[in-house]
Design a protein around this motif. Structure first.
Motif, PDB file in Angstrom:
ATOM      1  N   LYS A   1       0.851  -1.201   0.000  1.00 58.52           N
ATOM      2  CA  LYS A   1       0.000   0.000   0.000  1.00 58.52           C
ATOM      3  C   LYS A   1       0.888   1.254   0.000  1.00 58.52           C
ATOM      4  N   GLU A   2       1.964   1.156   0.788  1.00 55.78           N
ATOM      5  CA  GLU A   2       2.904   2.285   0.868  1.00 55.78           C
ATOM      6  C   GLU A   2       3.482   2.632  -0.501  1.00 55.78           C
TER       7      GLU A   2
ATOM      8  N   ASP B   1       0.790   4.251  -2.569  1.00 64.35           N
ATOM      9  CA  ASP B   1       0.499   5.615  -2.127  1.00 64.35           C
ATOM     10  C   ASP B   1       1.628   6.581  -2.467  1.00 64.35           C
ATOM     11  N   SER B   2       2.863   6.050  -2.521  1.00 62.12           N
ATOM     12  CA  SER B   2       3.981   6.973  -2.785  1.00 62.12           C
ATOM     13  C   SER B   2       4.353   7.016  -4.274  1.00 62.12           C
TER      14      SER B   2
END
Ligand code: PAP
Length: 327
Positions: free
Chosen positions: A251-252, A255-256
């Motif tokens: 997810k990180e 998101d980034s």
């Protein structure tokens, strides 16, 4: 290691293998393709003698590892792109975007062909010198039947990309003529050759059907992608690829902007603009820039007549009938 340093029994074994493959090859159906090369039909597909010998060697001695990843395709279907995406995905924990190998190497250098690089150049390729390890990345244009021979005990991940047959034809024609430096192979001659199925790694529909069926039978080990879908929904397809390869985006990362970074790194615009791809070439002299052209879906419309379109569409439709696959 010089020839005289090869242990005697190993050398004898190699000579016997080569004799075996020579006699097998001479027993196969043969034909001449549109550029005058003699091709041999092995397990339903056509190869020249050197490539076939390399495939036979690969069949005998390749030792797969469970983590291996193989990028497969019919030529001009999106191989270079898929090699770049697969390398970028599977090796992403090892490289930063500043010193990424794709900035200084062509994707074909990073993901070598089993039958066109490794087993063509050596009887026993040194797998410790591959550009990638854990996972090892390979590529191929050989048929699914030939590829899966050494993988009975240890199946690995195979990702296949297919492309509209008419765009493949035009891409192949432009590539052939960019290499010869002049337009000496007519589109009509290549068209007839593709329609007859007598071309390197063809018939195209046999190549595609093998992997299509493989993906239906064993979706955990064979992923079937389409060039056109990579173009229209790149984020969806790259996430599918990452999951299949067991390197899903966190997810990180999502998101980034991690997904978009890889797509941008591997884009035609980015890769074709890099110095290495503008000036470099393979050891056989094929320039890297010849692997990047327009990358457009439907470019065939600027080159093919309606008669050609109808003929090839009818052939492909007939060949794929009942398979559930539309090209
Ligand atoms: P290969 O089988 O010789 O490796 P392959 O990479 O499969 O060739 O096909 C080349 C095609 O992919 C070219 O298509 P075109 O002739 O219709 O333009 C090339 O432009 C396209 N291509 C190469 N790299 C990319 C990329 N990063 N993104 C999209 N298309 C690409």
């Amino acid at each position: 290691m010089g020839e005289k340093d090869i242990p005697r029994n190993l050398k004898e074994e190699e000579e016997n293998q080569s004799e075996d493959s020579k006699s097998l090859i001479s027993s196969l159906p043969s034909d001449i393709d549109c550029s005058g090369t003699k091709l041999y039909k092995y397990q339903g597909c056509w190869y020249d003698k050197d490539i076939l010998q390399a495939i036979l060697k690969f069949n005998k001695i390749f030792q797969p590892q469970e983590t291996d990843i193989i990028v497969a395709s019919f030529p001009k279907s999106g191989t270079t792109w898929l090699k770049a995406l697969t390398f970028a995905l599977a090796q992403r924990s090892k490289h930063t975007s500043e010193n990424h190998p794709l900035l200084t190497h062509n994707p074909h250098e990073l993901v070598p062909y089993l039958e066109l690089d490794l087993y063509l150049k050596s009887s026993k390729p040194d797998m410790s010198k591959l550009p990638s390890s854990s996972p090892r990345l390979f590529s191929t244009h050989m048929s699914f039947d030939a590829l899966k021979v050494p993988m009975k005990e240890t199946p690995c991940k195979i990702v296949y990309v297919c492309r509209n047959v008419k765009d493949v034809l035009v891409s192949l024609w432009c590539f052939e003529n960019s290499m010869s430096g002049e337009n000496n192979l007519s589109l009509e001659a290549l068209f007839e050759s593709l329609c007859s199925g007598v071309n390197l790694c063809g018939p195209l529909w046999e190549n595609v059907l093998g992997y299509w069926r493989g993906s239906l039978e064993d979706p955990k080990h064979v992923l079937f992608l389409r060039y056109e879908e990579l173009k229209t929904e790149p984020r969806v397809q790259i996430k599918r690829l990452a999951e299949f390869l067991d390197f899903p985006f966190t997810k990180e990362e999502e998101d980034s902007g991690g997904v978009d970074k890889i797509l941008e790194l591997c884009s035609l615009r980015n890769l074709s603009g890099l110095e290495i791809n503008k000036t470099g070439s393979l050891s056989e002299g094929v320039s890297f820039k010849s692997f990047f052209r327009k990358g457009e879906v439907g470019d065939w419309k600027s080159y093919m007549t309606p008669e050609m379109e109808n003929k090839i569409d009818m052939i492909v439709e007939e060949k794929l009938q009942g398979s559930g696959l539309i090209l």
